[in-house]
Design an enzyme around this catalytic site. Structure first.
Site, mmCIF file in Angstrom:
data_model
loop_
_atom_site.group_PDB
_atom_site.id
_atom_site.type_symbol
_atom_site.label_atom_id
_atom_site.label_comp_id
_atom_site.label_asym_id
_atom_site.label_seq_id
_atom_site.Cartn_x
_atom_site.Cartn_y
_atom_site.Cartn_z
ATOM 1 N N LYS A 1 16.674 29.826 15.844
ATOM 2 C CA LYS A 1 16.647 28.902 14.711
ATOM 3 C C LYS A 1 15.225 28.602 14.213
ATOM 4 O O LYS A 1 14.243 28.902 14.897
ATOM 5 C CB LYS A 1 17.350 27.604 15.106
ATOM 6 C CG LYS A 1 18.836 27.788 15.393
ATOM 7 C CD LYS A 1 19.480 26.461 15.753
ATOM 8 C CE LYS A 1 20.964 26.584 15.987
ATOM 9 N NZ LYS A 1 21.577 25.265 16.279
ATOM 10 N N PHE B 1 27.749 16.361 9.745
ATOM 11 C CA PHE B 1 26.433 16.988 9.912
ATOM 12 C C PHE B 1 26.263 18.273 9.111
ATOM 13 O O PHE B 1 25.189 18.885 9.151
ATOM 14 C CB PHE B 1 26.158 17.266 11.398
ATOM 15 C CG PHE B 1 27.155 18.196 12.049
ATOM 16 C CD1 PHE B 1 27.061 19.570 11.894
ATOM 17 C CD2 PHE B 1 28.178 17.686 12.834
ATOM 18 C CE1 PHE B 1 27.977 20.424 12.494
ATOM 19 C CE2 PHE B 1 29.099 18.526 13.450
ATOM 20 C CZ PHE B 1 28.998 19.902 13.270
ATOM 21 N N ARG C 1 25.647 31.954 26.640
ATOM 22 C CA ARG C 1 25.842 30.503 26.609
ATOM 23 C C ARG C 1 25.190 29.847 27.824
ATOM 24 O O ARG C 1 24.622 28.763 27.724
ATOM 25 C CB ARG C 1 27.328 30.168 26.486
ATOM 26 C CG ARG C 1 27.863 30.713 25.147
ATOM 27 C CD ARG C 1 29.124 30.118 24.663
ATOM 28 N NE ARG C 1 29.036 28.715 24.360
ATOM 29 C CZ ARG C 1 28.521 28.190 23.248
ATOM 30 N NH1 ARG C 1 27.975 28.967 22.324
ATOM 31 N NH2 ARG C 1 28.532 26.889 23.053
ATOM 32 N N THR D 1 24.527 22.334 24.128
ATOM 33 C CA THR D 1 24.119 22.094 22.736
ATOM 34 C C THR D 1 23.099 20.965 22.645
ATOM 35 O O THR D 1 22.090 21.082 21.951
ATOM 36 C CB THR D 1 25.353 21.760 21.868
ATOM 37 O OG1 THR D 1 26.262 22.863 21.942
ATOM 38 C CG2 THR D 1 24.966 21.513 20.427
ATOM 39 N N ARG E 1 17.461 25.841 25.726
ATOM 40 C CA ARG E 1 17.475 24.542 25.045
ATOM 41 C C ARG E 1 16.737 23.468 25.833
ATOM 42 O O ARG E 1 16.068 22.617 25.240
ATOM 43 C CB ARG E 1 18.912 24.133 24.734
ATOM 44 C CG ARG E 1 19.501 24.996 23.617
ATOM 45 C CD ARG E 1 20.935 24.680 23.351
ATOM 46 N NE ARG E 1 21.430 25.376 22.161
ATOM 47 C CZ ARG E 1 22.698 25.690 21.985
ATOM 48 N NH1 ARG E 1 23.605 25.373 22.897
ATOM 49 N NH2 ARG E 1 23.075 26.314 20.889
ATOM 50 N N ASN F 1 17.854 22.819 18.105
ATOM 51 C CA ASN F 1 18.003 23.184 19.514
ATOM 52 C C ASN F 1 17.706 24.657 19.783
ATOM 53 O O ASN F 1 18.174 25.224 20.760
ATOM 54 C CB ASN F 1 19.388 22.770 20.035
ATOM 55 C CG ASN F 1 20.525 23.478 19.337
ATOM 56 O OD1 ASN F 1 20.321 24.387 18.530
ATOM 57 N ND2 ASN F 1 21.741 23.060 19.638
ATOM 58 N N HIS G 1 21.437 29.537 18.423
ATOM 59 C CA HIS G 1 22.889 29.509 18.235
ATOM 60 C C HIS G 1 23.441 30.688 19.003
ATOM 61 O O HIS G 1 22.830 31.753 19.047
ATOM 62 C CB HIS G 1 23.255 29.670 16.749
ATOM 63 C CG HIS G 1 24.694 30.052 16.543
ATOM 64 N ND1 HIS G 1 25.698 29.128 16.434
ATOM 65 C CD2 HIS G 1 25.295 31.273 16.475
ATOM 66 C CE1 HIS G 1 26.857 29.753 16.290
ATOM 67 N NE2 HIS G 1 26.632 31.063 16.312
#
Length: 140
Positions: free
Chosen positions: A11, A59, A87, A93, A104, A114, A117
């Site tokens: 991100k 959001f 994951r 998250t 993260r 964070n 994705h």
């Protein structure tokens, strides 16, 4: 164990801080191969389309704004149980709830910023990969 593919997005908060290499190293150390990768700046339409499942959530607007605020790196990761493994490497998250030594926990700035994705299922991975990549852009 099954060889799977999953989508990862590094991100804008992470690309802004030049963390792409450090994050890629985490994937590779976990046994995931990067078989497709491109750096791009999402348009509003691309971000809205990708996150359409969240369209009715409060959001959604801020998520789209954040995801279009700078470059992202979209990737196809491949490996045994790639969805679950990715994951685990990413962490929860909410970085405050993420396990130690996850992406993260180590790099995220907030629950929204964070850093990464990742697809949450094999079915979603196939859909998300097709959203960004033609089959010819994935080289195993």
């Amino acid at each position: 164990m099954a060889i799977e593919r999953t989508l990862s997005i590094i991100k804008p908060d992470a690309t802004r801080r030049n963390l792409t290499g450090a994050i890629n190293a985490r994937f590779e150390e976990a046994g995931l191969r990067i078989v497709g990768q491109k750096r791009l700046r999402l348009t509003t339409a691309q971000a809205e389309g990708f996150y359409e499942v969240h369209k009715e959530r409060s959001f959604f607007g801020s998520l789209v704004e954040f995801m279009t605020s700078g470059p992202v790196v979209v990737q196809v990761l491949e490996g045994e149980n790639a969805v679950l493994k990715n994951r685990e490497v990413m962490g929860a998250t909410n970085p405050a709830n993420a396990a130690e030594h996850t992406i993260r926990k180590d790099f995220a700035e907030s629950i929204e910023a964070n850093s990464v994705h990742g697809s949450d299922s094999a079915e979603n991975a196939a859909h998300e990969i097709a959203y960004f990549f033609a089959q010819t852009e994935i080289v195993a």
